[in-house]
Scaffold this motif. Structure first.
Motif, PDB file in Angstrom:
ATOM      1  N   ALA A 120       0.834  -1.211   0.000  1.00 57.30           N
ATOM      2  CA  ALA A 120       0.000   0.000   0.000  1.00 57.30           C
ATOM      3  C   ALA A 120       0.868   1.259   0.000  1.00 57.30           C
ATOM      4  O   ALA A 120       0.572   2.219  -0.728  1.00 57.30           O
ATOM      5  CB  ALA A 120      -0.942  -0.003   1.202  1.00 57.30           C
ATOM      6  N   ARG A 121       1.948   1.262   0.773  1.00 65.08           N
ATOM      7  CA  ARG A 121       2.853   2.418   0.791  1.00 65.08           C
ATOM      8  C   ARG A 121       3.496   2.633  -0.576  1.00 65.08           C
ATOM      9  O   ARG A 121       3.620   3.755  -1.052  1.00 65.08           O
ATOM     10  CB  ARG A 121       3.945   2.245   1.845  1.00 65.08           C
ATOM     11  CG  ARG A 121       3.550   2.787   3.189  1.00 65.08           C
ATOM     12  CD  ARG A 121       4.760   2.796   4.136  1.00 65.08           C
ATOM     13  NE  ARG A 121       4.336   2.090   5.328  1.00 65.08           N
ATOM     14  CZ  ARG A 121       4.758   0.903   5.741  1.00 65.08           C
ATOM     15  NH1 ARG A 121       5.702   0.267   5.102  1.00 65.08           N
ATOM     16  NH2 ARG A 121       4.271   0.362   6.807  1.00 65.08           N
ATOM     17  N   TYR A 122       3.915   1.559  -1.193  1.00 59.84           N
ATOM     18  CA  TYR A 122       4.547   1.669  -2.506  1.00 59.84           C
ATOM     19  C   TYR A 122       3.560   2.212  -3.531  1.00 59.84           C
ATOM     20  O   TYR A 122       3.878   3.124  -4.289  1.00 59.84           O
ATOM     21  CB  TYR A 122       5.104   0.309  -2.943  1.00 59.84           C
ATOM     22  CG  TYR A 122       5.888   0.419  -4.224  1.00 59.84           C
ATOM     23  CD1 TYR A 122       7.225   0.782  -4.210  1.00 59.84           C
ATOM     24  CD2 TYR A 122       5.279   0.205  -5.451  1.00 59.84           C
ATOM     25  CE1 TYR A 122       7.945   0.904  -5.386  1.00 59.84           C
ATOM     26  CE2 TYR A 122       5.987   0.329  -6.639  1.00 59.84           C
ATOM     27  CZ  TYR A 122       7.322   0.685  -6.592  1.00 59.84           C
ATOM     28  OH  TYR A 122       8.021   0.825  -7.763  1.00 59.84           O
ATOM     29  N   VAL A 123       2.366   1.644  -3.562  1.00 56.21           N
ATOM     30  CA  VAL A 123       1.354   2.099  -4.517  1.00 56.21           C
ATOM     31  C   VAL A 123       0.992   3.556  -4.241  1.00 56.21           C
ATOM     32  O   VAL A 123       0.815   4.346  -5.174  1.00 56.21           O
ATOM     33  CB  VAL A 123       0.115   1.179  -4.496  1.00 56.21           C
ATOM     34  CG1 VAL A 123      -1.022   1.762  -5.319  1.00 56.21           C
ATOM     35  CG2 VAL A 123       0.484  -0.221  -5.013  1.00 56.21           C
ATOM     36  N   ALA A 124       0.915   3.958  -2.978  1.00 59.56           N
ATOM     37  CA  ALA A 124       0.644   5.367  -2.658  1.00 59.56           C
ATOM     38  C   ALA A 124       1.730   6.273  -3.231  1.00 59.56           C
ATOM     39  O   ALA A 124       1.441   7.362  -3.738  1.00 59.56           O
ATOM     40  CB  ALA A 124       0.536   5.561  -1.145  1.00 59.56           C
ATOM     41  N   GLY A 125       2.971   5.830  -3.202  1.00 59.65           N
ATOM     42  CA  GLY A 125       4.059   6.600  -3.805  1.00 59.65           C
ATOM     43  C   GLY A 125       3.903   6.720  -5.313  1.00 59.65           C
ATOM     44  O   GLY A 125       4.159   7.777  -5.890  1.00 59.65           O
ATOM     45  N   VAL A 126       3.460   5.645  -5.957  1.00 62.52           N
ATOM     46  CA  VAL A 126       3.210   5.677  -7.401  1.00 62.52           C
ATOM     47  C   VAL A 126       2.094   6.668  -7.710  1.00 62.52           C
ATOM     48  O   VAL A 126       2.205   7.488  -8.622  1.00 62.52           O
ATOM     49  CB  VAL A 126       2.865   4.267  -7.938  1.00 62.52           C
ATOM     50  CG1 VAL A 126       2.346   4.327  -9.364  1.00 62.52           C
ATOM     51  CG2 VAL A 126       4.082   3.348  -7.850  1.00 62.52           C
ATOM     52  N   VAL A 127       1.009   6.588  -6.948  1.00 60.26           N
ATOM     53  CA  VAL A 127      -0.121   7.501  -7.163  1.00 60.26           C
ATOM     54  C   VAL A 127       0.334   8.943  -6.975  1.00 60.26           C
ATOM     55  O   VAL A 127       0.011   9.818  -7.787  1.00 60.26           O
ATOM     56  CB  VAL A 127      -1.291   7.164  -6.221  1.00 60.26           C
ATOM     57  CG1 VAL A 127      -2.384   8.218  -6.306  1.00 60.26           C
ATOM     58  CG2 VAL A 127      -1.855   5.784  -6.546  1.00 60.26           C
ATOM     59  N   GLY A 128       1.100   9.210  -5.927  1.00 63.76           N
ATOM     60  CA  GLY A 128       1.607  10.570  -5.697  1.00 63.76           C
ATOM     61  C   GLY A 128       2.433  11.070  -6.863  1.00 63.76           C
ATOM     62  O   GLY A 128       2.262  12.205  -7.318  1.00 63.76           O
ATOM     63  N   ARG A 130       2.257   9.990  -9.961  1.00 62.90           N
ATOM     64  CA  ARG A 130       1.385  10.126 -11.127  1.00 62.90           C
ATOM     65  C   ARG A 130       0.523  11.379 -11.035  1.00 62.90           C
ATOM     66  O   ARG A 130       0.117  11.934 -12.051  1.00 62.90           O
ATOM     67  CB  ARG A 130       0.497   8.895 -11.299  1.00 62.90           C
ATOM     68  CG  ARG A 130       1.293   7.612 -11.476  1.00 62.90           C
ATOM     69  CD  ARG A 130       1.408   7.179 -12.923  1.00 62.90           C
ATOM     70  NE  ARG A 130       2.423   6.162 -13.100  1.00 62.90           N
ATOM     71  CZ  ARG A 130       2.232   4.860 -12.961  1.00 62.90           C
ATOM     72  NH1 ARG A 130       1.035   4.401 -12.657  1.00 62.90           N
ATOM     73  NH2 ARG A 130       3.227   4.029 -13.152  1.00 62.90           N
ATOM     74  N   LEU A 131       0.229  11.843  -9.832  1.00 66.88           N
ATOM     75  CA  LEU A 131      -0.522  13.095  -9.680  1.00 66.88           C
ATOM     76  C   LEU A 131       0.387  14.307  -9.848  1.00 66.88           C
ATOM     77  O   LEU A 131      -0.040  15.338 -10.360  1.00 66.88           O
ATOM     78  CB  LEU A 131      -1.205  13.146  -8.319  1.00 66.88           C
ATOM     79  CG  LEU A 131      -2.357  12.178  -8.118  1.00 66.88           C
ATOM     80  CD1 LEU A 131      -2.828  12.213  -6.673  1.00 66.88           C
ATOM     81  CD2 LEU A 131      -3.497  12.485  -9.072  1.00 66.88           C
ATOM     82  N   GLU A 132       1.612  14.200  -9.412  1.00 60.93           N
ATOM     83  CA  GLU A 132       2.549  15.325  -9.467  1.00 60.93           C
ATOM     84  C   GLU A 132       2.968  15.651 -10.895  1.00 60.93           C
ATOM     85  O   GLU A 132       3.083  16.817 -11.264  1.00 60.93           O
ATOM     86  CB  GLU A 132       3.790  15.020  -8.626  1.00 60.93           C
ATOM     87  CG  GLU A 132       4.753  16.161  -8.512  1.00 60.93           C
ATOM     88  CD  GLU A 132       4.198  17.366  -7.788  1.00 60.93           C
ATOM     89  OE1 GLU A 132       4.659  18.495  -8.088  1.00 60.93           O
ATOM     90  OE2 GLU A 132       3.316  17.216  -6.933  1.00 60.93           O
ATOM     91  N   ALA A 133       3.198  14.643 -11.713  1.00 61.47           N
ATOM     92  CA  ALA A 133       3.679  14.881 -13.078  1.00 61.47           C
ATOM     93  C   ALA A 133       2.695  15.718 -13.896  1.00 61.47           C
ATOM     94  O   ALA A 133       3.079  16.737 -14.469  1.00 61.47           O
ATOM     95  CB  ALA A 133       3.991  13.553 -13.762  1.00 61.47           C
ATOM     96  N   PRO A 134       1.390  15.367 -13.946  1.00 61.12           N
ATOM     97  CA  PRO A 134       0.484  16.220 -14.725  1.00 61.12           C
ATOM     98  C   PRO A 134       0.265  17.585 -14.073  1.00 61.12           C
ATOM     99  O   PRO A 134       0.063  18.581 -14.767  1.00 61.12           O
ATOM    100  CB  PRO A 134      -0.826  15.434 -14.786  1.00 61.12           C
ATOM    101  CG  PRO A 134      -0.666  14.253 -13.937  1.00 61.12           C
ATOM    102  CD  PRO A 134       0.769  14.138 -13.534  1.00 61.12           C
ATOM    103  N   ARG A 135       0.345  17.645 -12.763  1.00 63.33           N
ATOM    104  CA  ARG A 135       0.204  18.931 -12.076  1.00 63.33           C
ATOM    105  C   ARG A 135       1.305  19.880 -12.528  1.00 63.33           C
ATOM    106  O   ARG A 135       1.060  21.048 -12.850  1.00 63.33           O
ATOM    107  CB  ARG A 135       0.274  18.733 -10.563  1.00 63.33           C
ATOM    108  CG  ARG A 135       0.186  20.006  -9.783  1.00 63.33           C
ATOM    109  CD  ARG A 135       0.276  19.687  -8.272  1.00 63.33           C
ATOM    110  NE  ARG A 135       0.323  20.896  -7.516  1.00 63.33           N
ATOM    111  CZ  ARG A 135       1.428  21.545  -7.172  1.00 63.33           C
ATOM    112  NH1 ARG A 135       2.605  21.059  -7.509  1.00 63.33           N
ATOM    113  NH2 ARG A 135       1.384  22.654  -6.477  1.00 63.33           N
TER     114      ARG A 135
END
Length: 166
Positions: A120-128, A130-135
């Motif tokens: 879950a921690r790893y996937v949360a890092g991926v999601v973070g 993936r949100l930062e790049a388009p931002r």
């Protein structure tokens, strides 16, 4: 985030247990891995090739928001209710990947809490990420640009922010 990063993020026995659930798969360029809005029931770790993550905009074709490559995780919606894909994905090039069935991985996480937390921690890092790049891309496109600085020269009365006009 790399395949080794995911495996390294897990306890050693958890990495072995996760790999035991993997299935090697291949996709030809242009093959769809999943569609936005459909049930999310698996994920992949890319071994070779590139996968384009996309989103649909009304009245337009799908727009690629990010491309991921070797060692990266494709798919995180399987972990987060309501378990539907938030994006779509297509092979941008021929792809070889490890595929994981979400129900099997979730069962592993239920049986082994440390593995579940680490995953879950790893996937949360991926999601973070993936949100930062388009931002960042959106800020580059739409953020106001600073005003042209005043020309160099002497400061006249009333031009300084420290002075109050009388």
């Amino acid at each position: 985030m790399t395949d080794e990063g995911l495996l390294a993020a897990l306890p050693p026995d958890g990495a072995a247990a996760l790999l035991a659930l993997a299935r090697d798969v291949s996709f030809a360029a242009g093959d769809r891995l999943f569609e936005e809005g459909r049930p999310a029931d698996r994920f992949w770790i890319v071994r070779e090739g590139r996968v384009a993550l996309d989103t649909h905009l009304p009245g337009r074709t799908a727009v690629v928001v990010e491309t991921v490559g070797a060692g990266e995780l494709v798919g995180w919606s399987w972990l987060v209710p309501p378990h539907v894909w938030r994006l779509g994905a297509a092979a941008a090039t021929p792809v070889r990947a490890r595929q994981f069935d979400a129900s099997e991985v979730l069962a592993l996480c239920d049986r082994d809490a440390p593995v579940g937390r680490a995953l879950a921690r790893y996937v949360a890092g991926v999601v973070g990420h993936r949100l930062e790049a388009p931002r960042t891309r959106l800020l580059d496109l739409y953020a106001p640009h600073p005003a042209t600085p005043p020309p160099p020269g002497p400061v006249r009365r009333g031009d300084s922010a420290d002075e109050v006009p009388r």
